[in-house]
Design a protein around this motif. Structure first.
Motif, PDB file in Angstrom:
ATOM      1  N   GLU A  83      71.370 -12.528  68.774  1.00 26.89           N
ATOM      2  CA  GLU A  83      71.546 -12.899  67.486  1.00 26.89           C
ATOM      3  C   GLU A  83      71.569 -11.386  66.838  1.00 26.89           C
ATOM      4  OE1 GLU A  83      68.354 -15.347  65.665  1.00 26.89           O
ATOM      5  OE2 GLU A  83      68.918 -16.997  67.028  1.00 26.89           O
ATOM      6  N   MET A  84      70.809 -10.477  67.421  1.00 31.59           N
ATOM      7  CA  MET A  84      70.860  -9.134  66.758  1.00 31.59           C
ATOM      8  C   MET A  84      72.219  -8.552  66.999  1.00 31.59           C
ATOM      9  SD  MET A  84      68.166  -6.149  67.333  1.00 31.59           S
ATOM     10  CE  MET A  84      68.632  -5.795  69.022  1.00 31.59           C
ATOM     11  N   LEU A  85      72.590  -8.767  68.108  1.00 29.95           N
ATOM     12  CA  LEU A  85      73.863  -8.090  68.599  1.00 29.95           C
ATOM     13  C   LEU A  85      75.156  -8.801  67.857  1.00 29.95           C
ATOM     14  CD1 LEU A  85      73.453  -7.617  72.349  1.00 29.95           C
ATOM     15  CD2 LEU A  85      73.541  -5.859  70.803  1.00 29.95           C
ATOM     16  N   ASN A  86      74.837 -10.172  67.614  1.00 35.98           N
ATOM     17  CA  ASN A  86      76.108 -10.705  66.721  1.00 35.98           C
ATOM     18  C   ASN A  86      76.046 -10.196  65.429  1.00 35.98           C
ATOM     19  OD1 ASN A  86      76.873 -12.415  68.880  1.00 35.98           O
ATOM     20  ND2 ASN A  86      75.508 -14.008  68.413  1.00 35.98           N
ATOM     21  N   ASN A 141      82.322  -5.452  61.925  1.00 31.48           N
ATOM     22  CA  ASN A 141      83.531  -6.165  61.523  1.00 31.48           C
ATOM     23  C   ASN A 141      83.625  -6.065  59.677  1.00 31.48           C
ATOM     24  OD1 ASN A 141      84.026  -6.471  63.891  1.00 31.48           O
ATOM     25  ND2 ASN A 141      83.383  -8.834  64.076  1.00 31.48           N
ATOM     26  N   ALA A 142      82.695  -6.430  59.201  1.00 33.45           N
ATOM     27  CA  ALA A 142      82.783  -6.423  57.656  1.00 33.45           C
ATOM     28  C   ALA A 142      82.825  -5.060  57.040  1.00 33.45           C
ATOM     29  CB  ALA A 142      81.451  -6.845  57.064  1.00 33.45           C
ATOM     30  N   GLN A 143      82.250  -3.888  57.702  1.00 35.41           N
ATOM     31  CA  GLN A 143      82.656  -2.614  57.381  1.00 35.41           C
ATOM     32  C   GLN A 143      84.003  -2.202  57.660  1.00 35.41           C
ATOM     33  OE1 GLN A 143      79.556  -0.652  59.742  1.00 35.41           O
ATOM     34  NE2 GLN A 143      78.021  -0.613  58.225  1.00 35.41           N
ATOM     35  N   ASP A 144      84.457  -2.742  58.777  1.00 37.77           N
ATOM     36  CA  ASP A 144      85.935  -2.340  58.892  1.00 37.77           C
ATOM     37  C   ASP A 144      86.840  -2.904  57.735  1.00 37.77           C
ATOM     38  OD1 ASP A 144      84.952  -0.947  61.183  1.00 37.77           O
ATOM     39  OD2 ASP A 144      85.547  -2.597  62.690  1.00 37.77           O
ATOM     40  N   GLU A 145      86.411  -4.150  57.790  1.00 35.54           N
ATOM     41  CA  GLU A 145      87.469  -4.889  56.599  1.00 35.54           C
ATOM     42  C   GLU A 145      87.454  -4.068  55.357  1.00 35.54           C
ATOM     43  OE1 GLU A 145      89.439  -7.693  56.783  1.00 35.54           O
ATOM     44  OE2 GLU A 145      89.108  -7.566  58.904  1.00 35.54           O
ATOM     45  N   ILE A 146      86.000  -3.998  54.706  1.00 35.71           N
ATOM     46  CA  ILE A 146      85.820  -3.337  53.586  1.00 35.71           C
ATOM     47  C   ILE A 146      86.600  -1.848  53.647  1.00 35.71           C
ATOM     48  CG2 ILE A 146      84.241  -2.453  52.073  1.00 35.71           C
ATOM     49  CD1 ILE A 146      82.314  -4.571  53.061  1.00 35.71           C
ATOM     50  N   SER A 147      86.538  -1.135  54.558  1.00 29.73           N
ATOM     51  CA  SER A 147      86.966   0.057  54.670  1.00 29.73           C
ATOM     52  C   SER A 147      88.756   0.129  54.632  1.00 29.73           C
ATOM     53  CB  SER A 147      86.874   0.905  55.927  1.00 29.73           C
ATOM     54  OG  SER A 147      85.391   1.230  56.077  1.00 29.73           O
ATOM     55  N   LYS A 148      89.291  -1.095  55.193  1.00 30.75           N
ATOM     56  CA  LYS A 148      90.787  -1.373  55.190  1.00 30.75           C
ATOM     57  C   LYS A 148      90.987  -1.406  53.641  1.00 30.75           C
ATOM     58  CE  LYS A 148      91.009  -4.069  58.879  1.00 30.75           C
ATOM     59  NZ  LYS A 148      91.603  -4.908  59.713  1.00 30.75           N
ATOM     60  N   ASP A 149      90.479  -2.632  53.282  1.00 34.31           N
ATOM     61  CA  ASP A 149      90.652  -2.937  51.776  1.00 34.31           C
ATOM     62  C   ASP A 149      90.718  -1.767  50.932  1.00 34.31           C
ATOM     63  OD1 ASP A 149      91.117  -5.361  52.637  1.00 34.31           O
ATOM     64  OD2 ASP A 149      89.201  -6.336  51.972  1.00 34.31           O
ATOM     65  N   MET A 150      89.506  -1.089  50.914  1.00 35.51           N
ATOM     66  CA  MET A 150      89.212   0.201  50.082  1.00 35.51           C
ATOM     67  C   MET A 150      90.451   1.012  50.105  1.00 35.51           C
ATOM     68  SD  MET A 150      85.125   0.934  49.942  1.00 35.51           S
ATOM     69  CE  MET A 150      85.156   1.893  48.655  1.00 35.51           C
ATOM     70  N   GLU A 151      90.804   1.273  51.328  1.00 34.60           N
ATOM     71  CA  GLU A 151      91.849   2.398  51.674  1.00 34.60           C
ATOM     72  C   GLU A 151      93.295   2.026  50.877  1.00 34.60           C
ATOM     73  OE1 GLU A 151      94.101   4.274  55.343  1.00 34.60           O
ATOM     74  OE2 GLU A 151      92.211   3.678  55.706  1.00 34.60           O
ATOM     75  N   LYS A 152      93.502   0.321  50.974  1.00 39.20           N
ATOM     76  CA  LYS A 152      94.646  -0.143  50.693  1.00 39.20           C
ATOM     77  C   LYS A 152      94.753  -0.185  49.149  1.00 39.20           C
ATOM     78  CE  LYS A 152      97.696  -4.039  51.107  1.00 39.20           C
ATOM     79  NZ  LYS A 152      97.996  -5.202  51.877  1.00 39.20           N
ATOM     80  N   GLU A 170      79.009  -8.346  63.301  1.00 37.91           N
ATOM     81  CA  GLU A 170      79.405  -8.984  62.064  1.00 37.91           C
ATOM     82  C   GLU A 170      79.415  -7.957  61.063  1.00 37.91           C
ATOM     83  OE1 GLU A 170      77.155 -12.275  61.032  1.00 37.91           O
ATOM     84  OE2 GLU A 170      77.640 -13.525  62.898  1.00 37.91           O
ATOM     85  N   VAL A 171      78.208  -7.089  61.295  1.00 42.35           N
ATOM     86  CA  VAL A 171      78.130  -5.786  60.114  1.00 42.35           C
ATOM     87  C   VAL A 171      79.306  -4.939  60.248  1.00 42.35           C
ATOM     88  CG1 VAL A 171      76.791  -4.053  59.382  1.00 42.35           C
ATOM     89  CG2 VAL A 171      75.738  -6.529  59.749  1.00 42.35           C
TER      90      VAL A 171
END
Length: 201
Positions: free
Chosen positions: A83-86, A93-104, A90-91
């Motif tokens: 669960e901790m690894l999952n 993946n969320a950081q990657d998504e936010i970084s992409k959105d903020m860059e765009k 997830e964290v």
């Protein structure tokens, strides 16, 4: 006489001592062997045997319970790590998504605007990685456009009203034409009615 002697010479078979012992042992076993009806629970010859078997069973059950507890503890530990690894994944993946959105969308009207950042944050907390940022931006833009359009429409309507009021020809008398007459129309003379109409038109 010879016949009589032959009969005397015929002897009955004599059992040897060994065969007698064997037959006696077989009989003794048959007598001493407990029948199934005399066994306790059809398996144990005595209460002592049953007690020993029960004690062994308790020992075996205790050791199996300990093993099962250890396995459950180990399984729980592995589940917690999983669960901790999952969550870590997830964290990330969320950081990657936010970084992409903020860059765009790193512009004054989007991520540089604190209101948009707050809207984005709320949406991401609800939807997580399922947030479609492009759709969120489209909806925000359409909402802003509709608000601007409504504000411009209200402003244009007010301008039209002001223009209509300014274009009205009021009497240049010192008395305002918006002040109602002191008399009712049926109390006025025809000349007073004409004067009133001239002021209002």
């Amino acid at each position: 006489m010879e016949e009589f002697q032959e009969k005397d010479t015929i002897k009955e078979p004599v059992l040897t001592d060994n065969s007698a012992v064997v037959s006696n042992e077989q009989e003794g076993q048959a007598v001493n062997a407990p029948s199934d009806e005399k066994l306790i629970l059809g398996k144990f010859k005595s209460v002592d045997e049953l007690t020993k078997a029960y004690a062994e069973l308790e020992k075996l059950q205790g050791s199996q319970s300990k093993e099962l507890g250890a396995l459950r503890q180990r399984n729980g530990f592995f589940n917690a790590i999983g669960e901790m690894l999952n969550k870590q994944q997830e964290v990330k993946n969320a950081q990657d998504e936010i970084s992409k959105d903020m860059e765009k969308y790193n512009t004054p009207e989007y991520f540089q605007n604190p209101i948009f950042r707050e809207i984005y944050k709320e949406a991401f907390q609800i939807l997580g990685n399922n947030l479609d940022t492009e759709r969120l931006v489209d909806l925000a833009e359409n909402y802003v456009k509709s608000r601007i359009f409504a504000a411009e429409k209200a402003k244009a309507a007010q301008a039209e009203t002001d223009k209509a009021i300014d274009s009205m020809n009021f009497s240049k008398n010192k008395v305002s034409s918006l002040i109602p007459p002191k008399k009712r129309l049926d109390e006025m003379t025809s000349k007073e009615v004409d004067d009133l109409l001239e002021r209002l038109i």
